[in-house]
Design a protein around this motif. Sequence first.
Motif, PDB file in Angstrom:
ATOM      1  N   PHE A 392       0.833  -1.208   0.000  1.00 25.77           N
ATOM      2  CA  PHE A 392       0.000   0.000   0.000  1.00 25.77           C
ATOM      3  C   PHE A 392       0.865   1.255   0.000  1.00 25.77           C
ATOM      4  O   PHE A 392       1.777   1.399   0.816  1.00 25.77           O
ATOM      5  CB  PHE A 392      -0.896  -0.009   1.235  1.00 25.77           C
ATOM      6  CG  PHE A 392      -1.909   1.101   1.290  1.00 25.77           C
ATOM      7  CD1 PHE A 392      -3.127   0.984   0.647  1.00 25.77           C
ATOM      8  CD2 PHE A 392      -1.646   2.269   2.009  1.00 25.77           C
ATOM      9  CE1 PHE A 392      -4.076   2.002   0.719  1.00 25.77           C
ATOM     10  CE2 PHE A 392      -2.582   3.285   2.082  1.00 25.77           C
ATOM     11  CZ  PHE A 392      -3.793   3.151   1.431  1.00 25.77           C
ATOM     12  N   VAL A 393       0.581   2.149  -0.921  1.00 23.65           N
ATOM     13  CA  VAL A 393       1.282   3.436  -0.990  1.00 23.65           C
ATOM     14  C   VAL A 393       0.385   4.486  -0.336  1.00 23.65           C
ATOM     15  O   VAL A 393      -0.748   4.705  -0.782  1.00 23.65           O
ATOM     16  CB  VAL A 393       1.584   3.823  -2.453  1.00 23.65           C
ATOM     17  CG1 VAL A 393       2.248   5.197  -2.517  1.00 23.65           C
ATOM     18  CG2 VAL A 393       2.457   2.765  -3.110  1.00 23.65           C
ATOM     19  N   GLN A 394       0.906   5.102   0.713  1.00 25.17           N
ATOM     20  CA  GLN A 394       0.117   6.112   1.431  1.00 25.17           C
ATOM     21  C   GLN A 394      -0.087   7.338   0.542  1.00 25.17           C
ATOM     22  O   GLN A 394       0.881   7.885   0.013  1.00 25.17           O
ATOM     23  CB  GLN A 394       0.859   6.504   2.704  1.00 25.17           C
ATOM     24  CG  GLN A 394       0.098   7.478   3.569  1.00 25.17           C
ATOM     25  CD  GLN A 394       0.844   7.731   4.871  1.00 25.17           C
ATOM     26  OE1 GLN A 394       0.794   6.934   5.791  1.00 25.17           O
ATOM     27  NE2 GLN A 394       1.570   8.819   4.934  1.00 25.17           N
ATOM     28  N   PRO A 395      -1.337   7.781   0.356  1.00 24.24           N
ATOM     29  CA  PRO A 395      -1.560   8.963  -0.491  1.00 24.24           C
ATOM     30  C   PRO A 395      -1.137  10.242   0.236  1.00 24.24           C
ATOM     31  O   PRO A 395      -0.832  10.211   1.422  1.00 24.24           O
ATOM     32  CB  PRO A 395      -3.073   8.932  -0.724  1.00 24.24           C
ATOM     33  CG  PRO A 395      -3.624   8.236   0.468  1.00 24.24           C
ATOM     34  CD  PRO A 395      -2.581   7.241   0.916  1.00 24.24           C
ATOM     35  N   SER A 396      -1.136  11.358  -0.479  1.00 23.49           N
ATOM     36  CA  SER A 396      -0.759  12.631   0.160  1.00 23.49           C
ATOM     37  C   SER A 396      -1.989  13.437   0.562  1.00 23.49           C
ATOM     38  O   SER A 396      -1.875  14.505   1.148  1.00 23.49           O
ATOM     39  CB  SER A 396       0.129  13.442  -0.779  1.00 23.49           C
ATOM     40  OG  SER A 396      -0.529  13.569  -2.025  1.00 23.49           O
ATOM     41  N   VAL A 397      -3.184  12.924   0.216  1.00 25.34           N
ATOM     42  CA  VAL A 397      -4.439  13.510   0.704  1.00 25.34           C
ATOM     43  C   VAL A 397      -5.246  12.368   1.324  1.00 25.34           C
ATOM     44  O   VAL A 397      -4.947  11.202   1.092  1.00 25.34           O
ATOM     45  CB  VAL A 397      -5.252  14.185  -0.430  1.00 25.34           C
ATOM     46  CG1 VAL A 397      -4.516  15.382  -0.983  1.00 25.34           C
ATOM     47  CG2 VAL A 397      -5.559  13.197  -1.544  1.00 25.34           C
ATOM     48  N   ALA A 398      -6.272  12.716   2.113  1.00 21.50           N
ATOM     49  CA  ALA A 398      -7.026  11.675   2.812  1.00 21.50           C
ATOM     50  C   ALA A 398      -8.007  10.974   1.863  1.00 21.50           C
ATOM     51  O   ALA A 398      -8.727  11.623   1.096  1.00 21.50           O
ATOM     52  CB  ALA A 398      -7.778  12.275   3.999  1.00 21.50           C
ATOM     53  N   LEU A 399      -8.033   9.647   1.915  1.00 19.42           N
ATOM     54  CA  LEU A 399      -8.892   8.854   1.029  1.00 19.42           C
ATOM     55  C   LEU A 399     -10.372   9.173   1.226  1.00 19.42           C
ATOM     56  O   LEU A 399     -11.128   9.286   0.260  1.00 19.42           O
ATOM     57  CB  LEU A 399      -8.662   7.362   1.301  1.00 19.42           C
ATOM     58  CG  LEU A 399      -7.252   6.835   1.021  1.00 19.42           C
ATOM     59  CD1 LEU A 399      -7.113   5.413   1.534  1.00 19.42           C
ATOM     60  CD2 LEU A 399      -6.963   6.884  -0.474  1.00 19.42           C
ATOM     61  N   LEU A 400     -10.794   9.316   2.488  1.00 20.50           N
ATOM     62  CA  LEU A 400     -12.221   9.529   2.762  1.00 20.50           C
ATOM     63  C   LEU A 400     -12.695  10.849   2.152  1.00 20.50           C
ATOM     64  O   LEU A 400     -13.767  10.910   1.549  1.00 20.50           O
ATOM     65  CB  LEU A 400     -12.478   9.508   4.277  1.00 20.50           C
ATOM     66  CG  LEU A 400     -13.945   9.578   4.718  1.00 20.50           C
ATOM     67  CD1 LEU A 400     -14.749   8.413   4.158  1.00 20.50           C
ATOM     68  CD2 LEU A 400     -14.066   9.604   6.248  1.00 20.50           C
ATOM     69  N   GLN A 401     -11.876  11.884   2.284  1.00 21.63           N
ATOM     70  CA  GLN A 401     -12.223  13.187   1.709  1.00 21.63           C
ATOM     71  C   GLN A 401     -12.294  13.124   0.187  1.00 21.63           C
ATOM     72  O   GLN A 401     -13.210  13.673  -0.413  1.00 21.63           O
ATOM     73  CB  GLN A 401     -11.155  14.203   2.116  1.00 21.63           C
ATOM     74  CG  GLN A 401     -11.704  15.303   2.999  1.00 21.63           C
ATOM     75  CD  GLN A 401     -10.574  16.107   3.583  1.00 21.63           C
ATOM     76  OE1 GLN A 401      -9.538  15.567   3.943  1.00 21.63           O
ATOM     77  NE2 GLN A 401     -10.768  17.413   3.681  1.00 21.63           N
ATOM     78  N   SER A 402     -11.306  12.428  -0.414  1.00 22.52           N
ATOM     79  CA  SER A 402     -11.304  12.388  -1.881  1.00 22.52           C
ATOM     80  C   SER A 402     -12.495  11.574  -2.389  1.00 22.52           C
ATOM     81  O   SER A 402     -13.072  11.894  -3.427  1.00 22.52           O
ATOM     82  CB  SER A 402      -9.979  11.862  -2.423  1.00 22.52           C
ATOM     83  OG  SER A 402      -9.656  10.639  -1.841  1.00 22.52           O
ATOM     84  N   HIS A 403     -12.908  10.543  -1.655  1.00 25.73           N
ATOM     85  CA  HIS A 403     -14.125   9.797  -2.024  1.00 25.73           C
ATOM     86  C   HIS A 403     -15.364  10.674  -1.862  1.00 25.73           C
ATOM     87  O   HIS A 403     -16.186  10.791  -2.775  1.00 25.73           O
ATOM     88  CB  HIS A 403     -14.255   8.543  -1.154  1.00 25.73           C
ATOM     89  CG  HIS A 403     -15.652   8.011  -1.067  1.00 25.73           C
ATOM     90  ND1 HIS A 403     -16.315   7.473  -2.160  1.00 25.73           N
ATOM     91  CD2 HIS A 403     -16.545   7.958  -0.035  1.00 25.73           C
ATOM     92  CE1 HIS A 403     -17.543   7.105  -1.788  1.00 25.73           C
ATOM     93  NE2 HIS A 403     -17.696   7.392  -0.520  1.00 25.73           N
ATOM     94  N   TYR A 404     -15.478  11.315  -0.682  1.00 24.79           N
ATOM     95  CA  TYR A 404     -16.687  12.088  -0.363  1.00 24.79           C
ATOM     96  C   TYR A 404     -16.874  13.252  -1.336  1.00 24.79           C
ATOM     97  O   TYR A 404     -17.992  13.557  -1.753  1.00 24.79           O
ATOM     98  CB  TYR A 404     -16.600  12.602   1.080  1.00 24.79           C
ATOM     99  CG  TYR A 404     -17.865  13.284   1.547  1.00 24.79           C
ATOM    100  CD1 TYR A 404     -18.930  12.539   2.064  1.00 24.79           C
ATOM    101  CD2 TYR A 404     -18.008  14.673   1.474  1.00 24.79           C
ATOM    102  CE1 TYR A 404     -20.094  13.155   2.488  1.00 24.79           C
ATOM    103  CE2 TYR A 404     -19.166  15.299   1.894  1.00 24.79           C
ATOM    104  CZ  TYR A 404     -20.210  14.535   2.402  1.00 24.79           C
ATOM    105  OH  TYR A 404     -21.366  15.143   2.821  1.00 24.79           O
ATOM    106  N   SER A 405     -15.757  13.880  -1.733  1.00 24.70           N
ATOM    107  CA  SER A 405     -15.855  15.051  -2.616  1.00 24.70           C
ATOM    108  C   SER A 405     -15.879  14.656  -4.086  1.00 24.70           C
ATOM    109  O   SER A 405     -15.924  15.508  -4.969  1.00 24.70           O
ATOM    110  CB  SER A 405     -14.678  15.993  -2.343  1.00 24.70           C
ATOM    111  OG  SER A 405     -13.477  15.302  -2.626  1.00 24.70           O
ATOM    112  N   GLY A 406     -15.815  13.327  -4.365  1.00 25.86           N
ATOM    113  CA  GLY A 406     -15.852  12.866  -5.750  1.00 25.86           C
ATOM    114  C   GLY A 406     -14.581  13.189  -6.521  1.00 25.86           C
ATOM    115  O   GLY A 406     -14.602  13.296  -7.742  1.00 25.86           O
ATOM    116  N   GLN A 407     -13.464  13.372  -5.810  1.00 31.42           N
ATOM    117  CA  GLN A 407     -12.195  13.717  -6.477  1.00 31.42           C
ATOM    118  C   GLN A 407     -11.160  12.613  -6.258  1.00 31.42           C
ATOM    119  O   GLN A 407     -10.041  12.868  -5.837  1.00 31.42           O
ATOM    120  CB  GLN A 407     -11.666  15.046  -5.929  1.00 31.42           C
ATOM    121  CG  GLN A 407     -12.611  16.205  -6.244  1.00 31.42           C
ATOM    122  CD  GLN A 407     -12.203  17.478  -5.527  1.00 31.42           C
ATOM    123  OE1 GLN A 407     -11.785  17.446  -4.384  1.00 31.42           O
ATOM    124  NE2 GLN A 407     -12.343  18.603  -6.207  1.00 31.42           N
TER     125      GLN A 407
END
Length: 565
Positions: A392-407
Amino acid sequence: MVGFVRTLVAITLLVSVYSVAGTTRHYEFNIQLQNVTRLCHTRSMVTVNGKFPGPRIVAREGDRLLIKVTNHVSNNITIHWHGIRQLRSGWADGPAYVTQCPIQTGQSYVYNYTVIGQRGTLFWHAHISWLRASLYGPLIILPKLNVPYPFTKPYKEVPVIFGEWFNTDPEAIIAEATQTGGGPNVSDAYTFNGLPGPLYNCSAKDTLKLKVKHAKTYLLRLINAALNDELFFSIANHTLTVVEADAIYTKPFDTETLILAPGQTTNVLLKTKLKFPSANFVMSARPYVTGQGTFDNSTVAGILEYESSIPMKNLPLFKPALPPLNDTSFVTQFSNRLRSLASAQFPANVPQKIDRHLFFTVGLGTSPCEKNKTCQGPNGTRFAASINNVSFVQPSVALLQSHYSGQSEGVYSPYFPITPFHWFNYTGTPPNNTFVSNGTKLMVLPFNTSVELVLQDTSILGVESHPLHLHGFNFFVVGQGFGNYDPNKDPKNFNLVDPIERNTVGVPSGGWVAIRFLADNPGVWFMHCHLEVHTGWGLKMAWLVLDGKLPNQKLLPPPVDLPKC
């Protein structure tokens, strides 16, 4: 008079509603540096409120917790409430870059969640880098008011939290290991409630002393908050009755010795001797070791002392006999004895019809060393770890936020493999190619999917026990065995009646474990090995559980103070 009676009835109703709905409890966590001395070494250490271990949080089932965390240190910080389901409140779960960006220096964040349908012993800890080495503490959820325990009411309750002490800064240790690609240095001691005990140099004064009265029943709330070690625990000449694991009531059973993996908790009843025994008793913990790497081969000890009306000097001291370091058969027997209470009041709702059957390999591997550099992993490579060969490569933004905002594009892939790409004899001779693939991949589940997941250890770089922790859910451990999982034979022996329900399970060394859970909690949920060294190497992944159709099946919007990356 009628108006007065009406008001009185309204107030009484309101009070009864509030007592059922639970209380709101406020806590302040100030993340600050504190000088702490153990083993004649003084270290400036990241703490909560200057305490090591950190403060105890106590709530009742149904309570709402508002915990304001303010960061006064240079490190980025997040706190995870280990074992709390976080129903629809994934923003408060805490793993860095999964459900939130970290809390930066000078900033604060309020973790806001309600404890729904849970009671028992859990704990909180930092969930970024190796900071949980010093940022951890008990999280105790009492039953609702006037709801008794399903076992003897204890005279007193005592949390005993296992930890690790490092003479040098753990952040420097992991930074060096990350740079070299080798295995990190091990801890210098194990601790009970932050105290290493008398078996270490310069440590006799830092010993946990548990003072008890004779003919009483004590509830010990045992928590393994160690970074990298599963630990055996025993008290000399005393039998312990297991009544709860990972905040789930169990069918009670007696044992002299317990095993706890990092991330696991166990409640035991300690019945003290009927008369003053004219002796003291050592309680100790030391590691269960299955891997081939170096480990901290030492023993933490505390003292069980009986209170006496006359001061007693020079009493004999009895020591417990702990299993051998590699005693996998004891660990197997112990875990097979754990069963859910499965009563009418505390049922075991094991999913019977399964929508998704998944098979994940877990284990170690390697990554190539960078050009013009020497690495200290196997044969000049870097150590790595993976699930289904995806490190697993840790992203530089939070996964939950990027899912919730559709980005989510460019942040993660929604196609985590449901089985390994390359089948091999997982527990036999390992393949020559030990390289892992890398990626930020999520397993997407529709709301209310029932999942059966088989976790299979591999022999790549040696078989090893891996304590896997799932955020956001409890799961039922329906089966386990050694060797390679056989989908035709092994399910016939699954326990679907009263399997233990927990949040962290040891994948047996050179074996497999099967778990079942219902994906009834929308959000992004981390799953990882709770040995911090393996998590850092990539033995982690995340589940994305989609919203359901009904309003109460949807993730709540993010709080306004959610930290930014």
